[in-house]
Design a protein around this motif. Structure first.
Motif, PDB file in Angstrom:
ATOM      1  N   CYS A   1       0.828  -1.208   0.000  1.00 56.15           N
ATOM      2  CA  CYS A   1       0.000   0.000   0.000  1.00 56.15           C
ATOM      3  C   CYS A   1       0.863   1.258   0.000  1.00 56.15           C
ATOM      4  O   CYS A   1       0.569   2.242  -0.706  1.00 56.15           O
TER       5      CYS A   1
ATOM      6  N   LYS B   1      -7.295  -0.034  -2.997  1.00 57.92           N
ATOM      7  CA  LYS B   1      -8.550  -0.329  -2.308  1.00 57.92           C
ATOM      8  C   LYS B   1      -8.645  -1.816  -1.968  1.00 57.92           C
ATOM      9  O   LYS B   1      -9.052  -2.192  -0.860  1.00 57.92           O
ATOM     10  N   ARG B   2      -8.263  -2.688  -2.925  1.00 60.23           N
ATOM     11  CA  ARG B   2      -8.313  -4.134  -2.677  1.00 60.23           C
ATOM     12  C   ARG B   2      -7.372  -4.534  -1.537  1.00 60.23           C
ATOM     13  O   ARG B   2      -7.728  -5.333  -0.667  1.00 60.23           O
TER      14      ARG B   2
ATOM     15  N   GLN C   1      -6.282  -2.616   0.904  1.00 64.29           N
ATOM     16  CA  GLN C   1      -6.792  -2.091   2.172  1.00 64.29           C
ATOM     17  C   GLN C   1      -7.931  -2.944   2.705  1.00 64.29           C
ATOM     18  O   GLN C   1      -8.036  -3.184   3.915  1.00 64.29           O
ATOM     19  N   GLU C   2      -8.812  -3.414   1.821  1.00 60.59           N
ATOM     20  CA  GLU C   2      -9.909  -4.306   2.256  1.00 60.59           C
ATOM     21  C   GLU C   2      -9.349  -5.620   2.789  1.00 60.59           C
ATOM     22  O   GLU C   2      -9.849  -6.159   3.780  1.00 60.59           O
ATOM     23  N   THR C   3      -8.305  -6.124   2.127  1.00 55.34           N
ATOM     24  CA  THR C   3      -7.678  -7.361   2.619  1.00 55.34           C
ATOM     25  C   THR C   3      -7.032  -7.130   3.980  1.00 55.34           C
ATOM     26  O   THR C   3      -7.123  -7.985   4.882  1.00 55.34           O
TER      27      THR C   3
ATOM     28  N   LEU D   1      -7.982  -4.981   6.265  1.00 51.19           N
ATOM     29  CA  LEU D   1      -9.065  -4.888   7.248  1.00 51.19           C
ATOM     30  C   LEU D   1      -9.609  -6.268   7.605  1.00 51.19           C
ATOM     31  O   LEU D   1      -9.866  -6.570   8.778  1.00 51.19           O
ATOM     32  N   GLN D   2      -9.755  -7.130   6.597  1.00 54.98           N
ATOM     33  CA  GLN D   2     -10.241  -8.488   6.841  1.00 54.98           C
ATOM     34  C   GLN D   2      -9.253  -9.269   7.717  1.00 54.98           C
ATOM     35  O   GLN D   2      -9.653  -9.966   8.663  1.00 54.98           O
TER      36      GLN D   2
END
Length: 311
Positions: A42, A78-79, A81-83, A85-86
């Motif tokens: 990131c 974005k992908r 960051q979502e990973t 967070l998960q």
């Protein structure tokens, strides 16, 4: 032997705990490694976006190409960051699971320990009685009694007497006031129990070392066993409005109090929460009795013949 049975059960119960904890911790470590890599990715994408030329320095064709490139970088960011967070949520859930696993085993061990202590106390009393009976029998055979002559079997009145279920070393509520005066109940520790369980020698928990005034010899009717906050079954739980006898906070004295909020059983810690009580003759600046938190193990039933101080 009961000791061996309890020990084997405890060892069997915790046998798989280290392996399960190690599995959870290894999974958390793997997640940390993945998160470290994604975080670096990131940051690299962010730097790449910042290094792109400003819009006013680009030609019309390059503007279109860079717009598409920025869009792809944003989608990739974005992908990731979502990973991240998960993975963070998974790490939190695994940490909670590890804490609950340890707390659950600790709760089981505490409960087994309470049962074992209770059983061991009964066993020690029975062994002591057997030894005394053997001594009396041997003494009678040689016609030289070493103990006062008394019936070998306990009198029926002893069986009917409701002596508190306490053993040497346990904390109790003890009434130390003489007859005819207001009750004075203190927090004390049992140092000796008579053979029949009718007389208890206790030491005031607030007594200074070496002072004999802190030692009291009391009948069983002047002793109340304290509840055990880690044992849910069999313990008395009082409701809102009930009158009880409780230890005043930061003291070793019992006073009459009233339940404002009952204690609640906590599954996670396998113990009862504090009671919220109001005490007699306890007032705040406005003249109202302030609610005070009292541990579950410091609240006992109020004796029927309780004599409060007259104010």
């Amino acid at each position: 032997a009961p000791q061996k049975i309890y020990l084997e059960a405890a060892l069997e119960d915790v046998a798989g705990l280290p392996t399960e904890l190690q599995r959870l911790l290894n999974t958390v470590r793997d997640i940390d490694s993945k998160m470290a890599g994604l975080t670096a990715g990131c940051q690299a994408i962010a730097r790449e976006c910042c290094d792109l030329p400003a819009a006013h320095l680009r030609s019309e064709q390059k503007k279109g190409d860079q717009k598409a490139e920025v869009g792809e970088l944003r989608e990739e960011l974005k992908r990731q960051q979502e990973t991240l967070l998960q993975l963070a949520n998974e790490k939190i859930q695994l940490s909670k699971l590890a804490c609950e696993l340890v707390d659950g085993h600790l709760g089981k061990l505490d409960k087994e320990l309470l049962h074992f202590e209770a059983e061991l106390g009964v066993q020690q009393i029975e062994e002591y009685r057997e030894e005394q009976q053997i001594a009396v029998t041997a003494n009678n055979l040689v016609s030289a009694p070493i103990v006062p002559d008394r019936p070998r079997a306990p009198a029926p009145s002893h069986k009917k007497q409701s002596a508190p279920s306490v053993r040497q070393g346990a904390q109790v509520a003890a009434k130390v006031s003489p007859p005819g005066v207001p009750d004075e109940w203190i927090l004390a520790r049992v140092t000796k129990v008579s053979e029949g369980g009718s007389v208890f020698t206790v030491l005031d928990e607030d007594a200074e070392g070496g002072e004999g005034s802190g030692i009291h010899s009391l009948r069983s009717s002047h002793i109340i066993a304290l509840p055990r906050p880690g044992l849910k079954a069999g313990e008395v739980k009082y409701s809102t409005g009930d009158a009880v006898l409780a230890v005043y906070p930061q003291s070793t004295m019992f006073y009459r109090a009233y339940v404002v909020e009952p204690a609640k059983w906590q599954k996670v810690s396998n113990t009862f929460t504090n009671y919220i009580l109001t005490f007699d003759d306890d007032q705040d600046e406005a003249g109202y009795p302030p609610p005070r938190a009292v541990p579950f193990g410091h609240v006992v039933p109020l004796p029927k013949d309780f004599k409060p101080s007259s104010n």
